[in-house]
Design an enzyme around this catalytic site. Structure first.
Site, short mmCIF file in Angstrom:
data_model
loop_
_atom_site.label_atom_id
_atom_site.label_comp_id
_atom_site.label_asym_id
_atom_site.label_seq_id
_atom_site.Cartn_x
_atom_site.Cartn_y
_atom_site.Cartn_z
N SER A 123 0.76 -1.16 0.31
CA SER A 123 -0.06 0.23 0.14
C SER A 123 0.86 1.09 0.03
O SER A 123 1.84 1.39 0.69
CB SER A 123 -0.77 -0.11 1.36
OG SER A 123 -1.46 1.38 1.55
N TYR A 147 -1.51 -0.31 10.35
CA TYR A 147 -1.68 -0.68 9.11
C TYR A 147 -0.74 -0.79 7.92
O TYR A 147 -0.53 -1.86 7.48
CB TYR A 147 -3.08 -0.34 8.25
CG TYR A 147 -3.25 -0.62 6.91
CD1 TYR A 147 -3.76 -1.79 6.58
CD2 TYR A 147 -2.90 0.51 6.03
CE1 TYR A 147 -4.06 -1.95 5.03
CE2 TYR A 147 -2.99 0.21 4.52
CZ TYR A 147 -3.50 -1.05 4.07
OH TYR A 147 -3.71 -1.32 2.88
N LYS A 151 2.20 -3.61 6.14
CA LYS A 151 2.60 -3.69 4.90
C LYS A 151 3.95 -3.63 4.64
O LYS A 151 4.81 -4.42 4.10
CB LYS A 151 1.97 -2.64 3.96
CG LYS A 151 0.47 -2.85 3.83
CD LYS A 151 0.01 -4.25 3.39
CE LYS A 151 -1.53 -4.14 3.50
NZ LYS A 151 -2.05 -5.43 2.74
N1 UFG Z 1 -12.95 10.48 2.66
C1 UFG Z 1 -14.12 11.60 2.84
N2 UFG Z 1 -15.43 10.88 3.07
C2 UFG Z 1 -15.69 9.45 3.20
C3 UFG Z 1 -14.49 8.44 2.67
C4 UFG Z 1 -13.06 9.08 2.38
O1 UFG Z 1 -14.00 12.71 2.77
O2 UFG Z 1 -16.54 9.02 3.33
C5 UFG Z 1 -11.78 10.98 2.34
C6 UFG Z 1 -10.79 10.62 2.98
O3 UFG Z 1 -10.60 11.30 4.08
C7 UFG Z 1 -9.39 10.55 2.13
C8 UFG Z 1 -10.11 10.21 0.61
O4 UFG Z 1 -11.33 10.60 0.71
O5 UFG Z 1 -9.09 11.73 2.12
C9 UFG Z 1 -9.84 8.89 0.38
O6 UFG Z 1 -10.18 8.12 1.23
P1 UFG Z 1 -10.58 6.41 1.34
O7 UFG Z 1 -10.99 5.91 2.34
O8 UFG Z 1 -11.17 6.09 0.03
O9 UFG Z 1 -8.98 5.95 0.80
P2 UFG Z 1 -7.67 6.29 1.59
O10 UFG Z 1 -6.82 7.05 0.92
O11 UFG Z 1 -7.98 6.54 2.82
O12 UFG Z 1 -7.06 4.63 1.70
C10 UFG Z 1 -6.62 4.20 0.72
C11 UFG Z 1 -6.79 2.63 0.45
C12 UFG Z 1 -6.77 1.95 2.20
C13 UFG Z 1 -5.51 2.18 2.56
C14 UFG Z 1 -4.95 3.39 2.84
C15 UFG Z 1 -3.71 3.56 3.02
O13 UFG Z 1 -8.36 2.59 0.18
O14 UFG Z 1 -7.45 0.59 1.87
O15 UFG Z 1 -5.15 4.14 1.25
O16 UFG Z 1 -3.49 5.00 3.10
F1 UFG Z 1 -5.55 1.72 3.82
#
Ligand code: UFG
Length: 331
Positions: A123, A147, A151
């Site tokens: 990741s 998490y 990784k």
């Molecule tokens: N976000 C929102 N609202 C939501 C969901 C997400 O504002 O309902 C924002 C989050 O704060 C983030 C962005 O949208 O800024 C992306 O969020 P995601 O949860 O879709 O993805 P992440 O970047 O947090 O997560 C990704 C992978 C995870 C992994 C992570 C590690 O999808 O599985 O990167 O950094 F764990």
């Protein structure tokens, strides 16, 4: 891409989940023999349409021994990770137990049964708070949460295995996996859903479900987090290329997988609104723990060494495939 012509026998751990089910399908479409190993804790039995299925748990070495000795496998793909960053902060034991100890058990069962090729889902979380606009694999590795550490530790274990045991592996550092198979037979379904694109689409379909944006004062142009969204089919194609790469390359290798384009949360909401044909309401909430302001990949190493290029460069097209799935999900 010239995908391998030889029919291989492949074990897909976590093949009932989002990425694993798309991978099983693509491998099977390319004529390979697929066996899925999954405990169905977060995956779906309805996603098990491609290949044989062995129900088992990574934390149980006997389950793994049975699976690995059931056939002569050419390689193993490992998608059986726990993935919710905030849960990893609250429940580190579960994350280290499943993601690190479970992976060690899997590697041991592979060695016991003479399988020495491994493709691992890592990741972008291994990078922590980035100091580069476009992150290369040489960026410092400093995960911000358990998490991400699971990784990173697994990647380090794979390096030690390469040195000691001639064990060959590819670790893919995913940026934000998104979208669904274009025919929408399978797609993304997490319980609970924490990811941005599914949450946007679900809020547009069920209007009682409020879309929340976590944080409005990040150091980004519009104050919301910037991410690099990569289509699930593109991710899977890189894994296909990895099998070929491992035929001729020794050692432990890590590759970023992203599109190289950064979109803020507000950009994604706007693009989804264009796809759906109406504006999507949202409200701001406090920041989530452990969110990086910006994660955008430089994937030129994968372009060069795997001859891999994403086909879905347009965010709207990625969201369109996800929307097709979310309108009528099979599970
Ligand atoms: N976000 C929102 N609202 C939501 C969901 C997400 O504002 O309902 C924002 C989050 O704060 C983030 C962005 O949208 O800024 C992306 O969020 P995601 O949860 O879709 O993805 P992440 O970047 O947090 O997560 C990704 C992978 C995870 C992994 C992570 C590690 O999808 O599985 O990167 O950094 F764990």
């Amino acid at each position: 891409m010239d995908n391998n012509k030889k029919k291989l026998s492949l074990l897909v751990c976590g093949g009932a989940g989002y990425i694993g089910s798309h991978m099983s399908r693509m491998l099977s479409d390319h004529g390979h023999e697929v066996t899925v190993f999954d405990n169905l804790s977060t995956g779906y039995s309805k996603a098990l349409k491609w290949g044989d299925f062995i129900q088992g748990d990574l934390r149980n070495p006997d389950d793994l021994e049975k699976a690995l000795s059931s056939k002569k496998f050419d390689a193993v793909f490992h998608f059986s990770g726990l993935i919710v960053v905030s849960d990893s902060v609250k429940h580190p034991f579960q994350y280290y137990d499943n993601n690190v100890t479970g992976t060690l058990n899997l590697l041991q069962a592979m060695r016991n049964n003479g399988v020495d090729k491994f493709v691992f889902s890592s990741s972008a979380a291994v990078y922590g708070d980035p100091i580069m606009d476009l992150i290369t694999e040489n960026h410092p590795l400093a995960p911000l949460n358990p998490y991400g550490r699971t990784k990173l530790y697994t990647e380090e274990i794979l390096e030690d295995y390469a040195t000691a045991y001639d064990f060959n592996s590819v670790s893919f550092r995913y940026f934000n996996a998104a979208g669904a198979h274009p025919d929408a037979l399978i797609g993304e379904a997490h319980r609970p859903e924490t990811h941005l694109i599914p949450n946007i689409l679900l809020s547009s379909i069920d209007q009682g479900r409020k879309l929340k944006i976590y944080g409005d004062d990040y150091p980004t142009p519009d104050g919301t987090c910037v991410r690099d969204y990569i289509h699930i089919q593109d991710l899977c194609e890189a894994h296909l290329a990895a099998i070929e790469f491992l035929e001729t390359s020794q050692g432990a290798h890590s590759f970023n997988l992203g599109n190289g384009n950064g979109f803020s949360v507000l950009d994604v909401i706007k693009a989804a609104g264009d796809v759906i044909g109406r504006k999507i309401p949202y409200e701001f909430e406090p920041k989530r723990d452990g969110d990086s302001p910006r994660l955008v990949a430089d994937s030129s190493k994968a372009h060069k060494l795997l001859n891999w290029k994403p086909r879905y460069g347009d965010l709207r097209e990625i969201i369109e495939t996800a929307y097709r799935w979310h309108k009528n999900p099979a599970f």
